[in-house]
Write a protein that holds these residues in place. Structure first.
Motif, PDB file in Angstrom:
ATOM      1  N   GLU A 192       1.827  -8.150  -4.554  1.00 51.57           N
ATOM      2  CA  GLU A 192       1.789  -6.881  -3.834  1.00 51.57           C
ATOM      3  C   GLU A 192       1.558  -5.798  -4.873  1.00 51.57           C
ATOM      4  OE1 GLU A 192       5.013  -3.824  -1.922  1.00 51.57           O
ATOM      5  OE2 GLU A 192       5.021  -5.851  -1.074  1.00 51.57           O
ATOM      6  N   CYS A 193       0.584  -4.931  -4.648  1.00 51.98           N
ATOM      7  CA  CYS A 193       0.291  -3.864  -5.614  1.00 51.98           C
ATOM      8  C   CYS A 193      -0.373  -2.711  -4.875  1.00 51.98           C
ATOM      9  CB  CYS A 193      -0.614  -4.376  -6.730  1.00 51.98           C
ATOM     10  SG  CYS A 193      -1.042  -3.107  -7.932  1.00 51.98           S
TER      11      CYS A 193
ATOM     12  N   VAL B  47      -0.785  -1.372 -14.727  1.00 50.62           N
ATOM     13  CA  VAL B  47      -1.288  -0.862 -13.453  1.00 50.62           C
ATOM     14  C   VAL B  47      -0.282   0.169 -12.924  1.00 50.62           C
ATOM     15  CG1 VAL B  47      -0.249  -2.596 -11.916  1.00 50.62           C
ATOM     16  CG2 VAL B  47      -2.433  -1.585 -11.312  1.00 50.62           C
ATOM     17  N   PRO B  48      -0.746   1.371 -12.515  1.00 48.76           N
ATOM     18  CA  PRO B  48       0.179   2.407 -12.042  1.00 48.76           C
ATOM     19  C   PRO B  48       1.042   1.901 -10.881  1.00 48.76           C
ATOM     20  CG  PRO B  48      -2.002   3.333 -12.367  1.00 48.76           C
ATOM     21  CD  PRO B  48      -2.138   1.850 -12.529  1.00 48.76           C
ATOM     22  N   GLY B  49       2.337   2.138 -10.982  1.00 45.96           N
ATOM     23  CA  GLY B  49       3.247   1.697  -9.914  1.00 45.96           C
ATOM     24  C   GLY B  49       3.686   0.259 -10.036  1.00 45.96           C
ATOM     25  N   GLY B  50       3.078  -0.499 -10.970  1.00 44.64           N
ATOM     26  CA  GLY B  50       3.453  -1.890 -11.180  1.00 44.64           C
ATOM     27  C   GLY B  50       3.036  -2.800 -10.034  1.00 44.64           C
TER      28      GLY B  50
ATOM     29  N   LEU C 271       0.596  -8.686   1.031  1.00 46.73           N
ATOM     30  CA  LEU C 271      -0.349  -9.476   0.237  1.00 46.73           C
ATOM     31  C   LEU C 271      -1.587  -8.617  -0.077  1.00 46.73           C
ATOM     32  CD1 LEU C 271      -1.329 -12.091  -1.050  1.00 46.73           C
ATOM     33  CD2 LEU C 271      -2.100 -12.847   1.206  1.00 46.73           C
ATOM     34  N   ASP C 272      -1.710  -8.190  -1.325  1.00 49.39           N
ATOM     35  CA  ASP C 272      -2.810  -7.304  -1.718  1.00 49.39           C
ATOM     36  C   ASP C 272      -3.891  -8.000  -2.539  1.00 49.39           C
ATOM     37  OD1 ASP C 272      -1.889  -4.867  -0.551  1.00 49.39           O
ATOM     38  OD2 ASP C 272      -0.341  -4.779  -2.082  1.00 49.39           O
TER      39      ASP C 272
ATOM     40  N   VAL D 177      -8.922  -9.759 -10.735  1.00 48.80           N
ATOM     41  CA  VAL D 177      -8.203  -9.420  -9.499  1.00 48.80           C
ATOM     42  C   VAL D 177      -9.121  -9.680  -8.305  1.00 48.80           C
ATOM     43  CG1 VAL D 177      -7.158  -7.545  -8.176  1.00 48.80           C
ATOM     44  CG2 VAL D 177      -6.760  -7.702 -10.641  1.00 48.80           C
ATOM     45  N   TYR D 178      -8.625 -10.502  -7.373  1.00 48.17           N
ATOM     46  CA  TYR D 178      -9.359 -10.810  -6.140  1.00 48.17           C
ATOM     47  C   TYR D 178      -8.631 -10.117  -4.990  1.00 48.17           C
ATOM     48  CZ  TYR D 178     -11.650 -14.443  -8.924  1.00 48.17           C
ATOM     49  OH  TYR D 178     -12.373 -15.117  -9.885  1.00 48.17           O
TER      50      TYR D 178
END
Length: 846
Positions: free
Chosen positions: A309-310, A360-363, A405-406, A436-437
């Motif tokens: 999740e991102c 990545v910003p926000g983790g 799910l990102d 990253v997919y």
């Protein structure tokens, strides 16, 4: 007597010749001026060439006029696609003025537009050397340098661990007997030099990029290895024996791997190498000298993945809102980022994006354990050949945490030999990013323990593809022991999930709706998700239109609301009676923008969009229809103008624009090229009381200490490259400005508070200054290594957009200093900010 004939005196006839030459020069100058007046630039150019060849002493007198003539004639030749003539003119001009930085820069611009980026860089570089203060050439060189020598070269060369492990593996192979070496994709030549230092007898290195090849030649010579390393400017796929190298080699070394492992062509190049350039591999039964056998470093790789999740990935790859400032997005439009890859896609697009997940910003949140995707043996030709043709493997992974799910994040372990390996995992501090997919097309992205994330993985088109990502809910019965598998037993489960998905789609699809897929850049998707941006524009546009004719606007908005109600109720358009003259709104934002449709909701407005792509126009039409605007309300302005450069002109011969929306800041964090010139034209096209958006921009910056920015901008000495002298050569291509930064996650220590650096006023140009000094108070002792900067864009005095905000689709940028400056708390530094056209430079005065 052999020389009895009388010879003429040397100066005989000189007077007559000089007079004739002067007469010809004078006439040619007059003819050139006459042709210029008639705008016959080709003939004028020919006359000036004659003048300068006959009378070089006139060079300084006619230089500026000659330059003007050359540039205008070159524009004509360019428009006629007379490429050879154009380049010929520049070559003639540079013979006459070899040290003219303006001609060098212009030659570079033409070459760059034609796609000759290596050659263009050479001319930009020369122009900067001739005049280090020539801002246009510096800006051109910085932009092309980023392309020619990608930033990862600096990061990789500063990665001591990576260099040490590669060196150890190469040294071991050479010591075991692999004495003839081919380096594929040599870059700066560092792996070739490791092999030579280890004692290899023959070292060959191939590099396709002309810039990197020339750089490698300089580096190898500086390290006194040019006699022992043969450099080839070519693809490894084109190397032939004995034409290019005398015989098959015993060792291939390569690092042609990207974040998705296969994206730089390692599989194709190694298949070719095993078939044509390498000795046969050693079998397990065979012993003896390694010189007789072929081997590859890296030996193999294991690819891993993890579902995450991102929020940052989500907002750049999935449009997550249905209503933007009152505009409904239709259900029959599917927005996708380029990283989305359909199995049926004809065009080969890299099916992933890349992120440094640790920054990545926000983790991010791991929703599954890490799982193995595939292994590949680079020393097995049959396995390499089967990769591209093998059917996708189906993988199912149990969910361990609930969340959205990102994406599937992918990394690998590169096994250089049985002893040495490198990991590109997010938990490792390395020079690599992760692949990253992004996940698209799920009915519900929320997953929980008990669910299984399912996907197909393959190496189709020699790219690692993670496709058909779906979720198998915990309510379905399934054998958990088979949930993490990659064999044919899983096919039935996969088909069942696909069937469920297909049935769900059948239940929700509307047979009468036209399904439209709209591919947007990730920054365009982030912009669509940026609600404050669109709300701010809506309020600012309403204020401008209200101030122009308040009564007409109120009446028109009432009519618009009534019409909308009638259309929603009956599904038919009501016929309007005599419509008042509309306001004209022009949006010349780069890329996809729904601002014209938002403008269309504000009353009697005729909005013009400058989107270029057909699929974007179709999508905007569908959005208009969903929001009950007749198609003809929205005009696509590029259909009405002859070329894109004429986009800023009157909507009608007797009408002016009420609002012009300009794109001032690039997504990268830099000011758009030629924005001040566009603003100057726009001001002439506004009706009385009309406005340009934004009306002005304030640039802010602060002083920071950031070792990360230093290491990503230049190679630091020789220690990190294990004593090899590489830094001075590659650092010629270092660029003082780093772009696409996220200040919120950049490893840095702020040494000052933010200060205003510059004001760019698009409406009132006399408020702009080309040069100013700003005092900055130091609030923490340390070393100043960089000056990050960002912007506040004012749509009016009250409504502003911040390019550093969490919701912003813009990134930030930073000036990286050549030499760090030691500062103490309480000190003051003076920043000198220079603004020329659209370029801003920042220097520090102590």
């Amino acid at each position: 007597m052999p020389h009895s004939r009388a010879r003429p005196r040397r100066d005989a006839g000189r007077g007559a010749g000089t007079a004739g030459r002067n007469e010809l020069v004078s006439r040619s100058l007059q003819s050139a001026e006459h042709c210029l007046g008639a705008q016959d630039f080709g003939t004028a150019y020919a006359h000036y060439l004659l003048v300068l060849s006959l009378a070089p002493e006139l060079n300084d007198d006619v230089k500026e006029t000659f330059q003007y003539t050359l540039f205008r004639w070159a524009e004509e030749l360019d428009s006629l696609n007379r490429t050879q003539d154009l380049l010929g003119c520049y070559e003639q001009a540079l013979e006459l003025f070899p040290d003219d930085e303006v001609i060098c820069n212009s030659m570079g611009e033409h070459l760059f537009r034609m796609g000759f980026r290596d050659e263009a860089a050479g001319y930009f570089h020369k122009a900067v050397k001739l005049n280090p203060d020539f801002n246009d050439a510096k800006e051109n060189f910085y932009r092309v340098a980023n392309w020619l020598v990608e930033r990862w070269h600096f990061i990789m060369l500063n990665d001591t661990k990576r260099n040490t492990i590669y060196n150890a593996a190469i040294q071991k192979a050479v010591c075991l007997g692999s004495k003839s070496v081919l380096d594929i994709g040599a870059g700066t030549g560092i792996l070739s030099m490791f092999a030579k230092k280890a004692g290899a007898h023959s070292v060959y290195a191939c590099e396709l990029s002309k810039t990197m090849y020339e750089l490698a030649c300089d580096v190898v010579a500086a390290n006194k290895m040019e006699a022992g390393i043969k450099l080839l400017h070519m693809k490894s796929l084109d190397i032939e024996i004995p034409k290019h190298i005398p015989e098959r080699v015993s060792l291939v070394v390569t690092e042609t791997v990207d974040a998705g492992l296969f994206g730089e062509g390692i599989v194709e190049s190694l298949i070719h190498a095993w078939e044509h350039l390498l000795l046969q591999p050693k079998t397990k039964a065979e012993n003896g000298n390694y010189e007789k056998y072929g081997k590859v470093i890296p030996a193999s790789a294991v690819i891993f993945g993890m579902a995450v999740e991102c929020a940052e990935i989500r907002r750049h790859h999935r449009v997550g809102i249905k209503d933007i400032a009152g505009i409904c997005l239709p259900t029959n439009v599917k927005f996708q980022s380029p990283a989305y890859s359909s199995v049926d896609t004809e065009e080969t697009i890299e099916p992933y994006t890349t992120e440094k997940m640790s920054r990545v910003p926000g983790g991010y949140l791991a929703l599954t354990e890490c799982f193995e995707i595939m292994t590949v043996d680079f020393n097995n030709l049959q396995e390499l050949k089967s990769l591209a043709t093998k059917k996708p493997d189906k993988i199912g992974v149990p969910v361990i945490k609930e969340g959205i799910l990102d994406a599937i994040v992918v990394w690998f372990i590169l096994q250089l030999d049985d002893e040495h390996s490198l990991s590109t995992s997010p938990s490792e501090e390395t020079c690599w990013e992760q692949a990253v997919y992004p996940v698209h097309d799920l009915a519900d992205y929320w997953i929980k323990p008990g669910d299984h994330v399912m996907m197909d993985v393959s190496c189709q088109d020699y790219y690692l593809r993670v496709q058909s990502i779906s979720v198998f809910g915990s309510e379905h019965e399934m054998d958990v022991a088979k949930s993490f598998t990659k064999n044919k037993d899983f096919l039935s489960l996969g088909n069942e999930a696909e069937l469920c998905s297909a049935l769900a789609n059948l239940q929700t699809s509307q047979p009468d709706a036209i399904e439209q897929t709209c591919v947007l850049e990730s920054t365009e998707i982030a912009l669509l998700n940026n609600i404050p941006y669109h709300e701010a524009f809506k309020v600012a546009m309403r204020k401008v239109l209200s101030s122009l004719t308040p009564e007409k606007l109120c009446l028109a908005m009432d009519t618009h609301c009534q019409n909308n109600e009638m259309r929603c109720g009956s599904g038919q358009n009501s016929s309007e009676q005599s419509a008042p003259e509309p306001f004209y709104v022009l949006d010349v934002s780069e890329g996809f923008s729904i601002l014209p449709i938002i403008a269309g909701t504000l009353g009697q407005v005729k909005p013009y969009s400058s989107v270029e792509k057909d699929q974007h126009r179709i999508t905007l039409d569908l959005i208009s229809e969903t929001n009950h605007f007749p198609k003809e309300t929205l005009e696509f302005w590029l259909r009405h103008v002859e070329d894109e450069s004429a986009v800023l002109q009157r909507p009608k011969s007797d009408k002016l624009w009420s609002i012009i929306i300009l794109d001032v800041i690039e997504p990268s964090g830099l000011i758009q090229q030629e924005i001040m010139e566009k603003a100057a034209i726009s001001r002439c096209l506004l009706q009385s009381g009309g406005k340009i958006f934004p009306q002005y921009v304030l640039m802010f910056g602060l002083l920071v200490e950031s070792q990360t920015l230093v290491e990503e901008s230049a190679v630091q000495g020789t220690e990190r490259t294990l004593g090899l002298n590489i830094a001075p050569f590659i650092n010629q291509f270092q660029v003082p400005i780093r772009v696409f930064l996220d200040l919120s996650s950049l490893p840095c220590i702020p040494l000052s508070k933010p200060v205003e650096l510059l004001r760019l006023d698009l409406m009132i140009p006399y408020l702009n200054t080309s040069n100013r000094e700003v005092k900055v108070q130091i609030c923490k002792s340390g070393q100043v290594t960089a000056i990050p900067f960002w912007y506040h864009m004012y749509l009016d005095d009250e409504i502003r957009l911040d390019t550093s905000s969490e919701t912003s689709h813009w990134k930030q940028a930073a000036v990286v200093l050549d030499n760090p400056i030691q500062v103490e708390m309480g000190e003051e530094l003076i920043l000198n900010i220079q603004h020329h056209k659209s370029n801003v430079s920042i220097t520090v005065k102590q």
